[in-house]
Design an enzyme around this catalytic site. Sequence first.
Site, mmCIF file in Angstrom:
data_model
loop_
_atom_site.group_PDB
_atom_site.id
_atom_site.type_symbol
_atom_site.label_atom_id
_atom_site.label_comp_id
_atom_site.label_asym_id
_atom_site.label_seq_id
_atom_site.Cartn_x
_atom_site.Cartn_y
_atom_site.Cartn_z
ATOM 1 C CD GLU A 86 -2.815 1.115 2.448
ATOM 2 O OE1 GLU A 86 -3.486 2.130 2.725
ATOM 3 O OE2 GLU A 86 -2.886 0.049 3.103
ATOM 4 C CG HIS A 126 8.514 8.570 -15.867
ATOM 5 N ND1 HIS A 126 7.383 8.980 -15.189
ATOM 6 C CD2 HIS A 126 9.543 9.207 -15.256
ATOM 7 C CE1 HIS A 126 7.714 9.820 -14.226
ATOM 8 N NE2 HIS A 126 9.020 9.970 -14.249
ATOM 9 C CD GLU A 129 4.962 4.446 -17.205
ATOM 10 O OE1 GLU A 129 4.285 4.218 -16.193
ATOM 11 O OE2 GLU A 129 6.063 5.044 -17.165
ATOM 12 C CB CYS A 141 3.232 10.041 -13.535
ATOM 13 S SG CYS A 141 4.176 10.348 -15.055
ATOM 14 C CB CYS A 199 3.581 8.193 -18.184
ATOM 15 S SG CYS A 199 5.359 8.356 -17.881
#
Length: 224
Positions: A60, A98, A100, A128, A131
Amino acid sequence: MAQKEEAAVATEAASQNGEDLENLDDPEKLKELIELPPFEIVTGERLPANFFKFQFRNVEYSSGRNKTFLCYVVEAQGKGGQVQASRGYLEDEHAAAHAEEAFFNTILPAFDPALRYNVTWYVSSSPCAACADRIIKTLSKTKNLRLLILVGRLFMWEEPEIQAALKKLKEAGCKLRIMKPQDFEYVWQNFVEQEEGESKAFQPWEDIQENFLYYEEKLADILK
């Protein structure tokens, strides 16, 4: 002071990779960690097992996990039904491009209009906002691309900007799912290095199912 700063750098580098932090008093180990390139895109066929166990764990609170790991399967099908398939992984530093974005820059920079592309990503955390925007733009101009993204965790899911970005991904035709325990097992078997003599069997962590249900509920609330 310099030694303390070097130790801090090494600790950060080790924690991001899920490496053992106990041997940082060893000068050679410290030197090795400091000399690692800090910001880069790494590509390959299989990632180290300790990276997977740390970076993909669907916790989490993802403290120390400052990278994105993206495993991909690309299937390109021609009119004759023949399928060209490729797979591999990318990892990034969040201070650099990133994963992606790097995928579309390096792995699939161009699309053949005569082919249909089915792409599946298994990603340590969801995109994010920036991205997500890149993915949406690529999907909008590439009608022969179908993208399925399975994520281990939701990145900053409480932020309105992130929630809006995930909704836009869905609207753009991107399928977004939370990784089930079976998906983690698939990644383990197909994208993770197996040490000689090591068992191939995937060993799920204690709360893997509970955390999957947690994130699945959060994503459903965001996308409804």
